[in-house]
Design an enzyme around this catalytic site. Structure first.
Site, PDB file in Angstrom:
ATOM      1  N   HIS A   1      -1.547  16.880   3.801  1.00 17.35           N
ATOM      2  CA  HIS A   1      -2.775  17.451   4.341  1.00 17.35           C
ATOM      3  C   HIS A   1      -2.469  18.882   4.820  1.00 17.35           C
ATOM      4  CE1 HIS A   1      -4.360  13.535   3.996  1.00 17.35           C
ATOM      5  NE2 HIS A   1      -4.389  13.148   5.254  1.00 17.35           N
TER       6      HIS A   1
ATOM      7  N   GLY B   1       0.816  -1.208   0.000  1.00 14.20           N
ATOM      8  CA  GLY B   1       0.000   0.000   0.000  1.00 14.20           C
ATOM      9  C   GLY B   1       0.852   1.262   0.000  1.00 14.20           C
TER      10      GLY B   1
ATOM     11  N   ARG C   1      -3.617 -11.588  -2.154  1.00 11.63           N
ATOM     12  CA  ARG C   1      -4.494 -11.621  -3.337  1.00 11.63           C
ATOM     13  C   ARG C   1      -3.698 -11.477  -4.626  1.00 11.63           C
ATOM     14  NH1 ARG C   1      -8.428  -8.714   0.077  1.00 11.63           N
ATOM     15  NH2 ARG C   1      -7.228  -6.821  -0.251  1.00 11.63           N
ATOM     16  N   SER C   2      -2.514 -10.870  -4.555  1.00 13.30           N
ATOM     17  CA  SER C   2      -1.715 -10.660  -5.769  1.00 13.30           C
ATOM     18  C   SER C   2      -0.362 -11.328  -5.594  1.00 13.30           C
ATOM     19  CB  SER C   2      -1.509  -9.161  -6.021  1.00 13.30           C
ATOM     20  OG  SER C   2      -2.672  -8.452  -5.752  1.00 13.30           O
TER      21      SER C   2
ATOM     22  N   CYS D   1      -3.520  10.694  10.518  1.00 14.39           N
ATOM     23  CA  CYS D   1      -2.603  11.668   9.913  1.00 14.39           C
ATOM     24  C   CYS D   1      -2.987  13.128  10.196  1.00 14.39           C
ATOM     25  CB  CYS D   1      -2.485  11.428   8.417  1.00 14.39           C
ATOM     26  SG  CYS D   1      -4.018  10.927   7.627  1.00 14.39           S
TER      27      CYS D   1
HETATM   28  N1  LIG Z   1      -2.716   6.925   3.625  1.00 12.54           N
HETATM   29  C1  LIG Z   1      -2.477   7.628   4.719  1.00 12.54           C
HETATM   30  O1  LIG Z   1      -2.135   8.818   4.683  1.00 12.54           O
HETATM   31  C2  LIG Z   1      -2.629   6.979   6.064  1.00 12.54           C
HETATM   32  C3  LIG Z   1      -2.199   7.696   7.163  1.00 12.54           C
HETATM   33  C4  LIG Z   1      -2.311   7.113   8.414  1.00 12.54           C
HETATM   34  C5  LIG Z   1      -2.832   5.855   8.516  1.00 12.54           C
HETATM   35  N2  LIG Z   1      -3.248   5.172   7.409  1.00 12.54           N
HETATM   36  C6  LIG Z   1      -3.778   3.821   7.590  1.00 12.54           C
HETATM   37  O2  LIG Z   1      -2.895   2.873   6.999  1.00 12.54           O
HETATM   38  C7  LIG Z   1      -3.632   1.767   6.497  1.00 12.54           C
HETATM   39  C8  LIG Z   1      -3.286   1.497   5.034  1.00 12.54           C
HETATM   40  O3  LIG Z   1      -3.520   2.656   4.277  1.00 12.54           O
HETATM   41  P1  LIG Z   1      -2.958   2.870   2.801  1.00 12.54           P
HETATM   42  O4  LIG Z   1      -3.290   4.280   2.515  1.00 12.54           O
HETATM   43  O5  LIG Z   1      -1.565   2.398   2.645  1.00 12.54           O
HETATM   44  O6  LIG Z   1      -3.948   1.910   1.940  1.00 12.54           O
HETATM   45  P2  LIG Z   1      -3.693   1.169   0.544  1.00 12.54           P
HETATM   46  O7  LIG Z   1      -2.763   1.924  -0.324  1.00 12.54           O
HETATM   47  O8  LIG Z   1      -5.079   0.889   0.029  1.00 12.54           O
HETATM   48  O9  LIG Z   1      -2.983  -0.210   0.952  1.00 12.54           O
HETATM   49  C9  LIG Z   1      -3.660  -1.183   1.700  1.00 12.54           C
HETATM   50  C10 LIG Z   1      -2.664  -2.273   2.080  1.00 12.54           C
HETATM   51  O10 LIG Z   1      -3.329  -3.207   2.937  1.00 12.54           O
HETATM   52  C11 LIG Z   1      -3.175  -4.521   2.400  1.00 12.54           C
HETATM   53  N3  LIG Z   1      -4.333  -5.355   2.721  1.00 12.54           N
HETATM   54  C12 LIG Z   1      -5.624  -5.153   2.365  1.00 12.54           C
HETATM   55  N4  LIG Z   1      -6.394  -6.162   2.845  1.00 12.54           N
HETATM   56  C13 LIG Z   1      -5.561  -7.009   3.497  1.00 12.54           C
HETATM   57  C14 LIG Z   1      -5.746  -8.234   4.192  1.00 12.54           C
HETATM   58  N5  LIG Z   1      -6.948  -8.806   4.318  1.00 12.54           N
HETATM   59  N6  LIG Z   1      -4.665  -8.822   4.761  1.00 12.54           N
HETATM   60  C15 LIG Z   1      -3.432  -8.265   4.640  1.00 12.54           C
HETATM   61  N7  LIG Z   1      -3.196  -7.119   3.987  1.00 12.54           N
HETATM   62  C16 LIG Z   1      -4.249  -6.481   3.427  1.00 12.54           C
HETATM   63  C17 LIG Z   1      -3.054  -4.313   0.907  1.00 12.54           C
HETATM   64  O11 LIG Z   1      -2.468  -5.470   0.321  1.00 12.54           O
HETATM   65  P3  LIG Z   1      -2.823  -5.984  -1.198  1.00 12.54           P
HETATM   66  O12 LIG Z   1      -1.992  -5.139  -2.113  1.00 12.54           O
HETATM   67  O13 LIG Z   1      -2.404  -7.402  -1.165  1.00 12.54           O
HETATM   68  O14 LIG Z   1      -4.300  -5.788  -1.355  1.00 12.54           O
HETATM   69  C18 LIG Z   1      -2.140  -3.083   0.890  1.00 12.54           C
HETATM   70  O15 LIG Z   1      -0.818  -3.481   1.126  1.00 12.54           O
HETATM   71  C19 LIG Z   1      -5.094   2.095   6.783  1.00 12.54           C
HETATM   72  O16 LIG Z   1      -5.433   1.512   8.029  1.00 12.54           O
HETATM   73  C20 LIG Z   1      -5.101   3.592   6.913  1.00 12.54           C
HETATM   74  O17 LIG Z   1      -6.154   4.055   7.728  1.00 12.54           O
HETATM   75  C21 LIG Z   1      -3.141   5.703   6.180  1.00 12.54           C
END
Ligand SMILES: NC(=O)c1ccc[n+]([C@@H]2O[C@H](COP(=O)([O-])OP(=O)(O)OC[C@H]3O[C@@H](n4cnc5c(N)ncnc54)[C@H](OP(=O)(O)O)[C@@H]3O)[C@@H](O)[C@H]2O)c1
Length: 355
Positions: A244, A15, A42-43, A131
């Site tokens: 942000h 992610g 999944r991938s 964040c």
């Molecule tokens: N983006 C931000 O600025 C931010 C800031 C603070 C906190 N967060 C938190 O960080 C987390 C991830 O955010 P992101 O923005 O990186 O999302 P993202 O780009 O959509 O990535 C999601 C990640 O989670 C994995 N995943 C999804 N379902 C899963 C499962 N069942 N088991 C194991 N891995 C799984 C995905 O793997 P696959 O590729 O295999 O699907 C991918 O590696 C969230 O909880 C979010 O609230 C994000």
């Protein structure tokens, strides 16, 4: 003392946050003996690399945490709820980026330069704040410790990378569709995000606020140790890729001039003041992207509050770095430096619970 290299797992390694975590581990020369990259499975066939070495991405499942010292989770709240306790049971300490554990009383919620002492009472899970809260806490800390805080109103302007990789792709596609004269489709958000501003981040609660807005309220109170803090938030998604921005209005207990406020902000580690209206110098999302600091500018007196006790300012930070990955790695570094990688119950003389 050179720290013992650790076995580190990154959950959600494919992610936007997970990939940034791997990059930050490398940049900061975190002592990694073994790296486990984990995702949904999944991938198959995906890889990641650290310091020139390539690692296969494995499936996040309980057995993957055997022998792990520190697990950095960023795969959503459901995954954290299910797998973080499994990782802890196997001896790992989890630093969790999701909202799953943040408000649990036995889980410290920590911003590295604001409340690092809360790490001392962790029981295996440490929560990384949302964040939007993350970039706000260091500047509010400066006001809390000098002039006291009576009330805070914060309005956020949040980038699409805060939602994840799908949202980044959706904004790119909608911009491209506009250029090509194609109709736009919205899937990640309920409306088109390109050329728009959406006052809806996360789900709506019964009190009319969104969950994102309420996270800023409750998490700020916990991090700042101000359980009664009067704080309100409106969170808005805007078509920016990274960083942000926040417009913040604070009513302070004691009077505060903008000059003193700038000095107070500047004294906080990791906070940079950019504030010269004459040269159009103020924090920008595009300039904060890729940086670890919290940038503050547009500092001015809010005349709607009497007696010089109102201060208004603009705060910008990279949501993927300080807002997620950098703070998580900083917490891991603090755990090592303070010999707190193991849970408090497994350390002699460690406190059972903090404030
Ligand atoms: N983006 C931000 O600025 C931010 C800031 C603070 C906190 N967060 C938190 O960080 C987390 C991830 O955010 P992101 O923005 O990186 O999302 P993202 O780009 O959509 O990535 C999601 C990640 O989670 C994995 N995943 C999804 N379902 C899963 C499962 N069942 N088991 C194991 N891995 C799984 C995905 O793997 P696959 O590729 O295999 O699907 C991918 O590696 C969230 O909880 C979010 O609230 C994000």
């Amino acid at each position: 003392m050179t720290p013992r290299p650790l076995t580190v797992a990154v959950v959600g390694a494919t992610g936007v946050v997970g990939r940034t975590m791997i990059q930050v581990l490398s940049e900061r020369e975190f002592p990694v003996a073994e790296l486990r990259l984990l995702a949904s499975g999944r991938s198959p066939g995906r890889t990641g690399s650290l310091d020139g070495r390539t690692y296969d991405v494995g499936k996040a499942e309980p057995g993957a945490f055997d022998g792990v010292d520190i697990a950095l989770f960023s795969a959503g709240a459901d995954v954290s709820r299910e797998l973080a306790p499994e990782a802890v049971r196997r001896g790992a300490t989890v630093i969790d980026n999701s909202s799953a554990w943040r408000m649990e009383p036995n889980v410290p919620l920590v911003v590295s330069q604001v409340n690092p002492d809360d790490l001392a009472w962790h029981e295996g899970i440490v929560a990384n704040p949302n964040c939007s809260t993350m970039q706000l806490a260091p500047v509010l800390m400066a006001l809390r410790d000098s002039v006291g805080i009576e009330r805070v109103v914060v309005d956020t302007y949040q980038s699409v990378s805060g939602t994840g990789a799908d949202a980044v792709a959706e904004l790119e596609d909608q911009v491209q569709a506009h250029v090509e004269g194609r109709p736009t489709t919205a899937a990640v958000y309920p409306h088109p995000i390109a050329f728009n501003a959406l006052p809806e981040i996360d789900t709506f609660l019964e009190n009319g606020y969104t969950k994102e807005e309420w996270k800023v309220v409750t998490e700020s109170r916990k991090i700042l140790h101000l359980p009664e803090l009067r704080i309100s938030c409106t969170a808005v998604r805007i078509p920016v890729f990274v960083s942000h921005s926040e417009a913040v209005h604070v009513e302070t207990r004691d009077p505060l001039t903008p000059e003193r406020a700038r000095r107070l902000f500047e004294a906080v580690p990791g906070v940079v003041v950019r504030d010269d209206p004459a040269t159009h110098d103020y924090p920008l999302a595009t300039e904060a992207a890729g940086r670890d600091e919290v940038f503050v500018g547009r500092v001015r007196t809010d005349p709607s509050i009497p007696d010089g006790r109102g201060i208004a300012f603009w705060v910008v930070s990279d949501n993927l770095r300080k807002g997620a990955a950098t703070n998580a790695v900083e917490l891991a570094e603090l755990l090592i430096a303070r010999d707190q990688v193991r849970a408090a119950s497994r350390r002699a003389g460690a406190p059972a619970r903090g404030a």
